[in-house]
Design a protein around this motif. Structure first.
Motif, mmCIF file in Angstrom:
data_model
loop_
_atom_site.group_PDB
_atom_site.id
_atom_site.type_symbol
_atom_site.label_atom_id
_atom_site.label_comp_id
_atom_site.label_asym_id
_atom_site.label_seq_id
_atom_site.Cartn_x
_atom_site.Cartn_y
_atom_site.Cartn_z
ATOM 1 N N GLY A 194 -11.583 7.703 -5.031
ATOM 2 C CA GLY A 194 -12.172 8.349 -3.860
ATOM 3 C C GLY A 194 -11.163 8.684 -2.784
ATOM 4 N N ALA A 195 -9.934 8.190 -2.947
ATOM 5 C CA ALA A 195 -8.897 8.413 -1.935
ATOM 6 C C ALA A 195 -7.672 9.122 -2.517
ATOM 7 C CB ALA A 195 -8.487 7.086 -1.292
ATOM 8 N N HIS A 196 -7.862 9.771 -3.650
ATOM 9 C CA HIS A 196 -6.802 10.631 -4.201
ATOM 10 C C HIS A 196 -7.472 11.901 -4.708
ATOM 11 C CE1 HIS A 196 -7.674 10.139 -8.549
ATOM 12 N NE2 HIS A 196 -8.143 8.960 -8.168
ATOM 13 N N SER A 197 -6.759 13.007 -4.651
ATOM 14 C CA SER A 197 -7.317 14.258 -5.149
ATOM 15 C C SER A 197 -6.203 15.264 -5.388
ATOM 16 C CB SER A 197 -8.370 14.825 -4.194
ATOM 17 O OG SER A 197 -9.122 15.849 -4.852
ATOM 18 N N THR A 198 -6.621 16.483 -5.757
ATOM 19 C CA THR A 198 -5.675 17.516 -6.147
ATOM 20 C C THR A 198 -6.327 18.885 -5.993
ATOM 21 O OG1 THR A 198 -4.097 18.147 -7.873
ATOM 22 C CG2 THR A 198 -6.302 17.482 -8.611
ATOM 23 N N TYR A 199 -5.673 19.908 -6.514
ATOM 24 C CA TYR A 199 -6.210 21.264 -6.529
ATOM 25 C C TYR A 199 -7.066 21.476 -7.783
ATOM 26 C CZ TYR A 199 -2.654 22.302 -3.019
ATOM 27 O OH TYR A 199 -1.885 22.297 -1.889
ATOM 28 N N LEU A 244 0.854 -1.180 0.000
ATOM 29 C CA LEU A 244 0.000 0.000 0.000
ATOM 30 C C LEU A 244 0.893 1.234 0.000
ATOM 31 C CD1 LEU A 244 -2.799 1.380 0.328
ATOM 32 C CD2 LEU A 244 -2.439 1.211 2.809
ATOM 33 N N PHE A 245 0.730 2.110 -0.991
ATOM 34 C CA PHE A 245 1.488 3.354 -1.082
ATOM 35 C C PHE A 245 0.604 4.519 -0.649
ATOM 36 C CE2 PHE A 245 4.830 1.144 -2.908
ATOM 37 C CZ PHE A 245 5.810 1.934 -3.490
ATOM 38 N N VAL A 246 1.055 5.229 0.373
ATOM 39 C CA VAL A 246 0.383 6.426 0.871
ATOM 40 C C VAL A 246 1.218 7.601 0.370
ATOM 41 C CG1 VAL A 246 -0.443 7.624 2.931
ATOM 42 C CG2 VAL A 246 -0.294 5.109 2.931
ATOM 43 N N ILE A 247 0.721 8.293 -0.661
ATOM 44 C CA ILE A 247 1.552 9.237 -1.402
ATOM 45 C C ILE A 247 1.305 10.691 -0.980
ATOM 46 C CG2 ILE A 247 2.169 10.088 -3.706
ATOM 47 C CD1 ILE A 247 1.209 7.308 -4.760
ATOM 48 N N ASP A 248 2.312 11.286 -0.378
ATOM 49 C CA ASP A 248 2.362 12.736 -0.131
ATOM 50 C C ASP A 248 1.165 13.304 0.632
ATOM 51 O OD1 ASP A 248 4.644 12.445 -1.608
ATOM 52 O OD2 ASP A 248 3.984 13.624 -3.320
ATOM 53 N N VAL A 249 0.665 12.569 1.607
ATOM 54 C CA VAL A 249 -0.392 13.137 2.453
ATOM 55 C C VAL A 249 0.340 13.915 3.549
ATOM 56 C CG1 VAL A 249 -2.472 12.708 3.800
ATOM 57 C CG2 VAL A 249 -1.910 11.206 1.872
ATOM 58 N N GLN A 250 0.673 15.158 3.204
ATOM 59 C CA GLN A 250 1.524 16.013 4.020
ATOM 60 C C GLN A 250 0.754 17.259 4.454
ATOM 61 O OE1 GLN A 250 4.645 15.057 0.850
ATOM 62 N NE2 GLN A 250 5.905 16.012 2.443
ATOM 63 N N ASN A 267 -8.163 12.764 4.004
ATOM 64 C CA ASN A 267 -7.756 12.459 5.379
ATOM 65 C C ASN A 267 -8.650 11.386 5.999
ATOM 66 O OD1 ASN A 267 -5.689 14.340 5.228
ATOM 67 N ND2 ASN A 267 -6.922 15.972 6.096
ATOM 68 N N THR A 268 -9.965 11.486 5.774
ATOM 69 C CA THR A 268 -10.897 10.505 6.340
ATOM 70 C C THR A 268 -10.715 9.136 5.686
ATOM 71 O OG1 THR A 268 -12.497 12.243 6.833
ATOM 72 C CG2 THR A 268 -13.336 9.997 6.712
ATOM 73 N N SER A 269 -10.676 9.107 4.355
ATOM 74 C CA SER A 269 -10.490 7.818 3.679
ATOM 75 C C SER A 269 -9.117 7.247 4.000
ATOM 76 C CB SER A 269 -10.697 7.947 2.165
ATOM 77 O OG SER A 269 -9.799 8.869 1.594
ATOM 78 N N GLY A 270 -8.093 8.104 4.040
ATOM 79 C CA GLY A 270 -6.746 7.637 4.362
ATOM 80 C C GLY A 270 -6.665 6.993 5.729
ATOM 81 N N GLU A 271 -7.312 7.612 6.707
ATOM 82 C CA GLU A 271 -7.316 7.050 8.056
ATOM 83 C C GLU A 271 -7.959 5.666 8.068
ATOM 84 O OE1 GLU A 271 -9.345 8.295 12.262
ATOM 85 O OE2 GLU A 271 -8.465 9.909 11.059
ATOM 86 N N LYS A 272 -9.077 5.527 7.343
ATOM 87 C CA LYS A 272 -9.777 4.224 7.290
ATOM 88 C C LYS A 272 -8.957 3.184 6.534
ATOM 89 C CE LYS A 272 -14.317 6.279 7.830
ATOM 90 N NZ LYS A 272 -15.577 6.670 7.201
ATOM 91 N N ILE A 273 -8.336 3.587 5.431
ATOM 92 C CA ILE A 273 -7.526 2.660 4.635
ATOM 93 C C ILE A 273 -6.333 2.160 5.456
ATOM 94 C CG2 ILE A 273 -5.994 2.489 2.629
ATOM 95 C CD1 ILE A 273 -7.927 4.641 1.306
ATOM 96 N N ILE A 274 -5.616 3.081 6.080
ATOM 97 C CA ILE A 274 -4.427 2.699 6.849
ATOM 98 C C ILE A 274 -4.812 1.854 8.054
ATOM 99 C CG2 ILE A 274 -2.509 3.591 8.235
ATOM 100 C CD1 ILE A 274 -2.490 5.989 6.208
ATOM 101 N N SER A 275 -5.897 2.212 8.716
ATOM 102 C CA SER A 275 -6.364 1.423 9.864
ATOM 103 C C SER A 275 -6.717 -0.003 9.438
ATOM 104 C CB SER A 275 -7.579 2.116 10.488
ATOM 105 O OG SER A 275 -8.079 1.357 11.552
ATOM 106 N N ALA A 276 -7.423 -0.133 8.314
ATOM 107 C CA ALA A 276 -7.784 -1.464 7.812
ATOM 108 C C ALA A 276 -6.551 -2.244 7.376
ATOM 109 C CB ALA A 276 -8.768 -1.335 6.653
#
Length: 192
Positions: free
Chosen positions: A151-156, A5-11, A29-38
């Motif tokens: 649903g778990a990646h985005s941008t400006y 699992l790659f968690v990319i640049d959530v800084q 942030n919400t999806s990332g927390e759930k993904i990493i927890s799972a």
């Protein structure tokens, strides 16, 4: 097939600072927390039951810039990760990068992952059309199967297009290169 699992640049600069974060930072942030927890729960279950897990490792990717190039300067608050690897957990690792493609910044990473049995990269993070897309393309070029978590990646927003449009365009480009694009909830549901 073993996966990383790659968690990319959530800084902080991109995901938490009200002045600079992407428009959909709270969703990431919400999806990332759930993904990493799972992911951590799946890794721990496999270890506790002495069984094999499809997911083998979590790779936290952290972008770095020179002060003259941007705000993600090593040691600065904007550079810090929202989600960090657990200290002392060999199943989690931190990887720094200086280019959009994690594999380009880390020439030995692909062979290290393959040596540990990894055949697939599952990715999410920030920014869709920059480091997320480039890292996924780099993984495909290195011979990995790639799954992008929709649903778990985005941008400006970029002026001409909203972030959601850019997300869909990235997903389509990566599909055409051979990646799978799957809603993050489906992938997480399959881990237990």
């Amino acid at each position: 097939m073993a996966a990383a699992l790659f968690v990319i640049d959530v800084q902080n600069d991109l995901a938490t600072d009200p002045a600079t974060r992407i428009p959909h930072a709270s969703r990431i942030n919400t999806s990332g927390e759930k993904i990493i927890s799972a992911a951590r729960a799946a890794l721990q279950r496999a270890e506790n039951n002495n069984t094999s897990s499809r997911l083998k490792t979590i790779v936290f990717v952290q972008h770095e810039e020179k002060p003259e190039d941007g705000t993600l300067v090593r040691g600065s608050d904007p550079w810090k990760l929202v989600f960090e690897p657990l200290p002392g957990d060999a199943r989690e690792r931190l990887v720094a990068k200086w280019t959009r493609d994690t594999f380009e910044s880390n020439p030995d990473l692909a062979s290290e992952l393959k040596a540990s049995g990894i055949e697939e990269i599952i990715a999410f993070g920030i920014q869709s059309e920059c480091c997320v897309e480039s890292t996924c393309a780099g993984a495909l070029a290195a011979g990995f199967r790639v799954t992008l978590l929709s649903g778990a990646h985005s941008t400006y927003d970029n002026g001409a297009k909203k972030a959601e449009e850019l997300e869909r365009e990235v997903e389509e480009r990566l599909r055409l290169k051979g990646a799978k694009v799957v809603p993050w909830e489906e992938v997480v549901a399959a881990w237990p």
